[in-house]
Design a protein around this motif. Structure first.
Motif, PDB file in Angstrom:
ATOM      1  N   ASN A 260       0.824  -1.210   0.000  1.00 38.29           N
ATOM      2  CA  ASN A 260       0.000   0.000   0.000  1.00 38.29           C
ATOM      3  C   ASN A 260       0.856   1.257   0.000  1.00 38.29           C
ATOM      4  N   ALA A 261       1.887   1.272   0.823  1.00 34.91           N
ATOM      5  CA  ALA A 261       2.755   2.446   0.909  1.00 34.91           C
ATOM      6  C   ALA A 261       3.478   2.668  -0.413  1.00 34.91           C
ATOM      7  N   MET A 262       3.887   1.565  -1.057  1.00 32.84           N
ATOM      8  CA  MET A 262       4.554   1.684  -2.350  1.00 32.84           C
ATOM      9  C   MET A 262       3.620   2.265  -3.395  1.00 32.84           C
ATOM     10  N   LEU A 263       2.375   1.788  -3.415  1.00 39.11           N
ATOM     11  CA  LEU A 263       1.409   2.275  -4.389  1.00 39.11           C
ATOM     12  C   LEU A 263       1.066   3.746  -4.134  1.00 39.11           C
ATOM     13  N   GLU A 264       0.915   4.110  -2.871  1.00 36.40           N
ATOM     14  CA  GLU A 264       0.639   5.518  -2.560  1.00 36.40           C
ATOM     15  C   GLU A 264       1.813   6.393  -2.992  1.00 36.40           C
ATOM     16  N   ALA A 265       3.042   5.937  -2.728  1.00 38.15           N
ATOM     17  CA  ALA A 265       4.219   6.705  -3.137  1.00 38.15           C
ATOM     18  C   ALA A 265       4.277   6.846  -4.656  1.00 38.15           C
TER      19      ALA A 265
END
Length: 292
Positions: A260-265
């Motif tokens: 999730n954090a990767m996709l948000e970034a």
């Protein structure tokens, strides 16, 4: 239901005193003066005022959550398998409805809607094995970053453009409050009872602080008409029920995943969505700060 009058661009809402209405993503596309009259006077001229609780989400996390939710296997939503997403995104009505608010407030420009449509066409039915206009198959089989981009195009334009609609509605709520303040000053009210009151709450707070956020809701809606003891009892019950749903893997509660954090970034760095969603994020944060 979500709808708006073709002439006024206001939603079809007839409010009755003493009744709580729940409306998902309303269409507040009309002039703020017309909206105030519609809310206060349509259906019942005896209303002394209204209280609006507006639930909002961080746009980047909303986009990731939307992609994750609809790409579950099996998908919780049947319509995802039937949607020709670019045909929906290619609807000229919504840019014209949104631009008077979003354009004037520097959130996005009209060319951005064309760029969103072009992005959709570049991702949909253009990859080997994905020649059919099946939105769900694309969400399952595209690289996650491409699937996220495709899913986000739908949230930005068209009838299901909930992110741009959210930004539009936040600004409309702020305009309503400004209009109310100006009317009170013009009438020389020193300590007026506000006719239109708005509380903006973050959906994430209901997840992270369920009892405390429920208490903010009850204090605003019920005020002194209900005892603190009763409100606290209901808030604790809400917290217990919510935590039970989390433990039970309820379909509408998506868990945070490692990517999730990767996709948000990735979205934050994207040339188009990073700028637009960043502008909407500031609109959301401003509204939440104003409700503190």
């Amino acid at each position: 239901k979500r709808d708006h009058d073709e002439v006024t661009k206001c939603p079809h809402v007839e409010l009755t005193p003493g009744v709580i209405y729940v409306q998902a993503a309303p269409d507040f596309y009309c002039d703020v003066n017309v909206l105030a009259v519609e809310l206060l006077h349509r259906g019942n001229d005896e209303k002394k005022g209204i209280k609006i609780v507006h639930l909002v989400r961080n746009p980047f996390r909303l986009a990731v959550s939307n992609y994750k939710y609809h790409s579950q296997d099996p998908t919780p939503e049947r319509w995802v398998k039937e949607l020709d997403v670019c045909a929906e995104v290619d609807n000229p009505i919504y840019p014209d409805l949104l631009m008077p608010t979003l354009g004037m407030n520097g959130v996005m420009n009209h060319d951005d809607f064309d760029s969103i449509l072009n992005l959709c066409h570049s991702l949909f039915t253009t990859h080997p094995g994905l020649e059919e206009p099946d939105f769900y198959e694309h969400l399952l089989k595209l690289d996650p970053t491409k699937g996220l981009l495709l899913a986000t195009t739908q949230l930005m334009r068209g009838r299901n453009g909930d992110i741009t609609r959210m930004a539009n509605n936040i600004i409309k709520m702020q305009q309503l409050q400004q209009l109310e303040a100006q009317a009170n000053i013009a009438q020389h009210h020193l300590l007026p009872e506000k006719r239109i009151q708005v509380l903006t709450l973050a959906m994430e707070d209901f997840n992270q602080m369920p009892k405390e956020t429920a208490m903010r809701f009850f204090d605003f809606v019920l005020g002194d008409h209900t005892s603190q003891e009763v409100k606290e009892t209901i808030a604790r019950k809400y917290e217990d029920d919510y935590l039970e749903l989390v433990r039970g893997d309820h379909v509408h509660i998506t868990k945070g995943n490692s990517d999730n954090a990767m996709l948000e970034a990735y979205l934050r760095e994207h040339e188009l969505f990073g700028r637009i969603l960043g502008n909407i994020e500031r609109v959301v944060e401003d509204a939440l700060g104003g409700s503190d």
